[in-house]
Motif scaffolding. Structure first.
Motif, PDB file in Angstrom:
ATOM      1  N   SER A   6     -43.254 -14.299  15.685  1.00  0.00           N
ATOM      2  CA  SER A   6     -42.529 -14.425  14.472  1.00  0.00           C
ATOM      3  C   SER A   6     -41.854 -15.587  14.042  1.00  0.00           C
ATOM      4  O   SER A   6     -41.929 -16.532  14.975  1.00  0.00           O
ATOM      5  CB  SER A   6     -41.474 -13.145  14.583  1.00  0.00           C
ATOM      6  N   SER A   7     -41.437 -15.898  12.972  1.00  0.00           N
ATOM      7  CA  SER A   7     -40.843 -17.017  12.673  1.00  0.00           C
ATOM      8  C   SER A   7     -39.498 -17.185  13.228  1.00  0.00           C
ATOM      9  O   SER A   7     -38.820 -16.198  13.762  1.00  0.00           O
ATOM     10  CB  SER A   7     -40.646 -17.037  11.121  1.00  0.00           C
ATOM     11  N   CYS A   8     -39.076 -18.261  13.156  1.00  0.00           N
ATOM     12  CA  CYS A   8     -37.532 -18.356  13.860  1.00  0.00           C
ATOM     13  C   CYS A   8     -36.463 -17.707  12.909  1.00  0.00           C
ATOM     14  O   CYS A   8     -36.555 -17.687  11.892  1.00  0.00           O
ATOM     15  CB  CYS A   8     -37.103 -19.969  13.884  1.00  0.00           C
ATOM     16  N   CYS A  17     -34.918 -19.033  19.266  1.00  0.00           N
ATOM     17  CA  CYS A  17     -36.373 -19.163  19.547  1.00  0.00           C
ATOM     18  C   CYS A  17     -37.176 -17.774  19.344  1.00  0.00           C
ATOM     19  O   CYS A  17     -36.827 -16.704  19.887  1.00  0.00           O
ATOM     20  CB  CYS A  17     -36.657 -19.501  21.057  1.00  0.00           C
ATOM     21  N   PRO A  18     -38.074 -17.755  18.611  1.00  0.00           N
ATOM     22  CA  PRO A  18     -38.892 -16.410  18.411  1.00  0.00           C
ATOM     23  C   PRO A  18     -39.569 -15.657  19.787  1.00  0.00           C
ATOM     24  O   PRO A  18     -39.908 -14.477  19.802  1.00  0.00           O
ATOM     25  CB  PRO A  18     -39.808 -16.591  17.368  1.00  0.00           C
ATOM     26  N   HIS A  19     -39.887 -16.670  20.582  1.00  0.00           N
ATOM     27  CA  HIS A  19     -40.516 -16.379  21.929  1.00  0.00           C
ATOM     28  C   HIS A  19     -39.846 -15.642  23.076  1.00  0.00           C
ATOM     29  O   HIS A  19     -39.911 -14.694  23.523  1.00  0.00           O
ATOM     30  CB  HIS A  19     -41.440 -17.515  22.545  1.00  0.00           C
ATOM     31  N   CYS A  20     -38.307 -16.478  23.264  1.00  0.00           N
ATOM     32  CA  CYS A  20     -37.571 -16.026  24.375  1.00  0.00           C
ATOM     33  C   CYS A  20     -36.270 -15.746  23.795  1.00  0.00           C
ATOM     34  O   CYS A  20     -35.161 -15.314  24.518  1.00  0.00           O
ATOM     35  CB  CYS A  20     -37.625 -17.100  25.504  1.00  0.00           C
ATOM     36  N   THR A  21     -36.086 -15.845  22.614  1.00  0.00           N
ATOM     37  CA  THR A  21     -34.601 -15.557  21.804  1.00  0.00           C
ATOM     38  C   THR A  21     -33.518 -16.505  22.330  1.00  0.00           C
ATOM     39  O   THR A  21     -32.209 -16.193  22.234  1.00  0.00           O
ATOM     40  CB  THR A  21     -34.066 -14.062  22.010  1.00  0.00           C
ATOM     41  N   ALA A  22     -33.704 -17.531  22.976  1.00  0.00           N
ATOM     42  CA  ALA A  22     -32.549 -18.504  23.603  1.00  0.00           C
ATOM     43  C   ALA A  22     -32.338 -19.590  22.234  1.00  0.00           C
ATOM     44  O   ALA A  22     -33.291 -19.769  21.540  1.00  0.00           O
ATOM     45  CB  ALA A  22     -33.097 -19.256  24.523  1.00  0.00           C
ATOM     46  N   PRO A  23     -31.215 -19.841  22.288  1.00  0.00           N
ATOM     47  CA  PRO A  23     -30.854 -20.860  21.035  1.00  0.00           C
ATOM     48  C   PRO A  23     -30.982 -22.272  21.396  1.00  0.00           C
ATOM     49  O   PRO A  23     -30.092 -22.996  21.369  1.00  0.00           O
ATOM     50  CB  PRO A  23     -29.020 -20.512  20.829  1.00  0.00           C
ATOM     51  N   THR A  24     -32.249 -22.583  22.009  1.00  0.00           N
ATOM     52  CA  THR A  24     -32.364 -23.905  22.501  1.00  0.00           C
ATOM     53  C   THR A  24     -33.476 -24.665  21.527  1.00  0.00           C
ATOM     54  O   THR A  24     -34.207 -25.406  22.348  1.00  0.00           O
ATOM     55  CB  THR A  24     -32.791 -23.814  24.093  1.00  0.00           C
ATOM     56  N   LEU A  25     -33.573 -24.505  20.452  1.00  0.00           N
ATOM     57  CA  LEU A  25     -34.417 -25.216  19.795  1.00  0.00           C
ATOM     58  C   LEU A  25     -33.804 -26.519  19.291  1.00  0.00           C
ATOM     59  O   LEU A  25     -33.203 -26.746  18.929  1.00  0.00           O
ATOM     60  CB  LEU A  25     -34.941 -24.469  18.571  1.00  0.00           C
ATOM     61  N   ILE A  26     -34.924 -27.427  19.422  1.00  0.00           N
ATOM     62  CA  ILE A  26     -34.688 -28.836  18.924  1.00  0.00           C
ATOM     63  C   ILE A  26     -35.844 -29.398  18.003  1.00  0.00           C
ATOM     64  O   ILE A  26     -36.999 -28.758  18.095  1.00  0.00           O
ATOM     65  CB  ILE A  26     -34.451 -29.861  20.077  1.00  0.00           C
ATOM     66  N   LYS A  27     -35.555 -30.047  17.102  1.00  0.00           N
ATOM     67  CA  LYS A  27     -36.443 -30.377  16.097  1.00  0.00           C
ATOM     68  C   LYS A  27     -37.644 -31.234  16.911  1.00  0.00           C
ATOM     69  O   LYS A  27     -37.620 -32.099  17.910  1.00  0.00           O
ATOM     70  CB  LYS A  27     -36.009 -31.278  14.968  1.00  0.00           C
ATOM     71  N   GLN A  34     -46.664 -30.490   7.052  1.00  0.00           N
ATOM     72  CA  GLN A  34     -45.439 -31.180   6.591  1.00  0.00           C
ATOM     73  C   GLN A  34     -44.349 -29.968   6.669  1.00  0.00           C
ATOM     74  O   GLN A  34     -43.321 -30.253   6.033  1.00  0.00           O
ATOM     75  CB  GLN A  34     -45.503 -31.943   5.208  1.00  0.00           C
ATOM     76  N   LYS A  35     -44.341 -29.384   7.664  1.00  0.00           N
ATOM     77  CA  LYS A  35     -43.525 -28.211   8.026  1.00  0.00           C
ATOM     78  C   LYS A  35     -42.704 -28.806   9.186  1.00  0.00           C
ATOM     79  O   LYS A  35     -43.493 -29.046  10.118  1.00  0.00           O
ATOM     80  CB  LYS A  35     -44.046 -26.913   8.325  1.00  0.00           C
ATOM     81  N   GLN A  36     -41.289 -28.529   9.156  1.00  0.00           N
ATOM     82  CA  GLN A  36     -40.562 -29.037  10.385  1.00  0.00           C
ATOM     83  C   GLN A  36     -40.906 -28.236  11.735  1.00  0.00           C
ATOM     84  O   GLN A  36     -40.977 -26.888  11.627  1.00  0.00           O
ATOM     85  CB  GLN A  36     -38.894 -28.733  10.129  1.00  0.00           C
ATOM     86  N   GLN A  37     -41.364 -28.622  12.693  1.00  0.00           N
ATOM     87  CA  GLN A  37     -41.780 -27.900  13.890  1.00  0.00           C
ATOM     88  C   GLN A  37     -40.587 -28.078  14.611  1.00  0.00           C
ATOM     89  O   GLN A  37     -39.918 -28.952  14.819  1.00  0.00           O
ATOM     90  CB  GLN A  37     -43.078 -28.475  14.444  1.00  0.00           C
ATOM     91  N   PHE A  38     -40.306 -26.640  15.404  1.00  0.00           N
ATOM     92  CA  PHE A  38     -39.290 -26.708  16.751  1.00  0.00           C
ATOM     93  C   PHE A  38     -39.737 -26.757  17.836  1.00  0.00           C
ATOM     94  O   PHE A  38     -40.883 -26.055  18.237  1.00  0.00           O
ATOM     95  CB  PHE A  38     -38.340 -25.954  16.128  1.00  0.00           C
ATOM     96  N   TYR A  39     -39.210 -27.053  19.049  1.00  0.00           N
ATOM     97  CA  TYR A  39     -39.428 -27.091  20.273  1.00  0.00           C
ATOM     98  C   TYR A  39     -38.499 -26.348  21.326  1.00  0.00           C
ATOM     99  O   TYR A  39     -37.239 -26.738  21.008  1.00  0.00           O
ATOM    100  CB  TYR A  39     -39.752 -28.290  20.923  1.00  0.00           C
ATOM    101  N   CYS A  40     -38.680 -25.366  21.969  1.00  0.00           N
ATOM    102  CA  CYS A  40     -37.744 -24.437  22.804  1.00  0.00           C
ATOM    103  C   CYS A  40     -37.598 -25.292  24.102  1.00  0.00           C
ATOM    104  O   CYS A  40     -38.528 -25.408  25.003  1.00  0.00           O
ATOM    105  CB  CYS A  40     -38.155 -23.128  22.882  1.00  0.00           C
ATOM    106  N   LYS A  41     -36.541 -25.550  24.386  1.00  0.00           N
ATOM    107  CA  LYS A  41     -36.300 -26.319  25.667  1.00  0.00           C
ATOM    108  C   LYS A  41     -36.031 -25.223  26.840  1.00  0.00           C
ATOM    109  O   LYS A  41     -36.290 -25.632  28.213  1.00  0.00           O
ATOM    110  CB  LYS A  41     -34.747 -26.996  25.595  1.00  0.00           C
ATOM    111  N   THR A  42     -36.111 -23.841  26.752  1.00  0.00           N
ATOM    112  CA  THR A  42     -35.949 -22.784  27.472  1.00  0.00           C
ATOM    113  C   THR A  42     -37.296 -22.513  27.984  1.00  0.00           C
ATOM    114  O   THR A  42     -38.045 -22.473  29.217  1.00  0.00           O
ATOM    115  CB  THR A  42     -35.608 -21.702  27.245  1.00  0.00           C
ATOM    116  N   CYS A  43     -38.082 -22.137  26.922  1.00  0.00           N
ATOM    117  CA  CYS A  43     -39.579 -21.466  27.218  1.00  0.00           C
ATOM    118  C   CYS A  43     -40.864 -22.616  26.988  1.00  0.00           C
ATOM    119  O   CYS A  43     -41.891 -22.238  27.198  1.00  0.00           O
ATOM    120  CB  CYS A  43     -39.990 -20.336  26.492  1.00  0.00           C
ATOM    121  N   THR A  44     -40.425 -23.786  26.490  1.00  0.00           N
ATOM    122  CA  THR A  44     -41.296 -25.007  26.196  1.00  0.00           C
ATOM    123  C   THR A  44     -42.394 -24.532  25.240  1.00  0.00           C
ATOM    124  O   THR A  44     -43.454 -25.260  25.237  1.00  0.00           O
ATOM    125  CB  THR A  44     -41.952 -25.366  27.338  1.00  0.00           C
TER     126      THR A  44
END
Ligand SMILES: [Zn+2]
Length: 232
Positions: A6-8, A17-27, A34-44
């Motif tokens: 799902s989307s964020c 994070c839509p994958h692990c629901t941790a609030p650890t997304l960084i740009k 040209q869409k902003q992409q995010f990276y999850c520090k918990t599930c990578t």
């Protein structure tokens, strides 16, 4: 291969994070569109805010499973869901890899039968061999191939391992050599239940429709569709 479920989800200013629901997304830079992409520090894993591709929607896999079982072919499912046939085929194979074959209890009565279909073109005949539990109507094993001892044995081996009470088959000679005659039975009306199941399969799976121009082009997808139909 991973699919975006799902989307964020944005709650106040914290993205989850839509994958692990941790609030650890960084740009994490931008996508090709040209869409902003995010990276999850918990599930990578990576995600974006809003997915425009139909293939990325959360419910798409569940819809694919439903439509396969409702007698729709590859091209009609792709049209209805608005995704490409190549995405659909990839998804079908991906879904089927997660399908487990069911646990088998011992002392049951089984019926084994073969069903004729085509692969790639109408000149190439292929057989689906499967075993049906007579009481609860579950398919416990199946194999796709030519009508030889090798293909039949793939199914018979699984059935015999479960220590069955009796196995009913049609009069095909190969069964005599594969099943011990104390548990093997070839009687009139002995395979009625599996013959009825053949008719359900022909109605509910597009690629097995009778006297039609529908058949599988690849063995991989035929196996995947059968796994999904039988065990999901
Ligand atoms: Zn995550």
């Amino acid at each position: 291969m991973t699919f975006h479920q799902s989307s964020c989800i944005k709650i106040s200013d914290t993205k989850i994070c839509p994958h692990c629901t941790a609030p650890t997304l960084i740009k994490n830079g931008f996508t090709a569109n040209q869409k902003q992409q995010f990276y999850c520090k918990t599930c990578t894993k990576r995600c974006i805010d809003f997915y425009t591709s139909e293939g990325c929607r959360k419910e798409i896999n569940a819809n694919i499973i439903t439509l396969i079982k409702e007698g729709m072919g590859i091209r009609s499912i792709a049209r209805v869901l608005g995704i490409s046939t190549s995405t659909l085929l990839k998804r079908i194979v991906f879904i089927s890899k997660g399908v487990q074959s069911p646990p088998i209890s011992s002392g049951q009565i089984y019926e084994v039968d073969e069903m004729r279909t085509f692969l790639r073109h109408k000149g190439k005949v292929i057989w689906i061999v499967y075993a049906l539990d007579r009481i609860n109507k579950n398919v416990i094993s199946f194999a796709v191939g030519s009508r030889t001892k090798k293909t039949l044995n793939q199914v018979i081996k699984t059935v015999i391992l479960s220590n069955p009470k009796r196995i009913y088959t049609d009069g095909l000679i190969h069964y005599k050599f594969l099943i011990h005659n104390t548990i093997h039975k070839v009687t009139r009306f002995g395979t009625n239940r599996i013959e009825r199941k053949n008719l359900s399969l022909r109605t509910q799976l597009k690629r097995l429709n009778r006297r039609s121009i529908c058949f599988s082009k690849s063995l991989l997808v035929l196996n995947a569709v059968l796994r999904i139909y039988f065990w999901l």
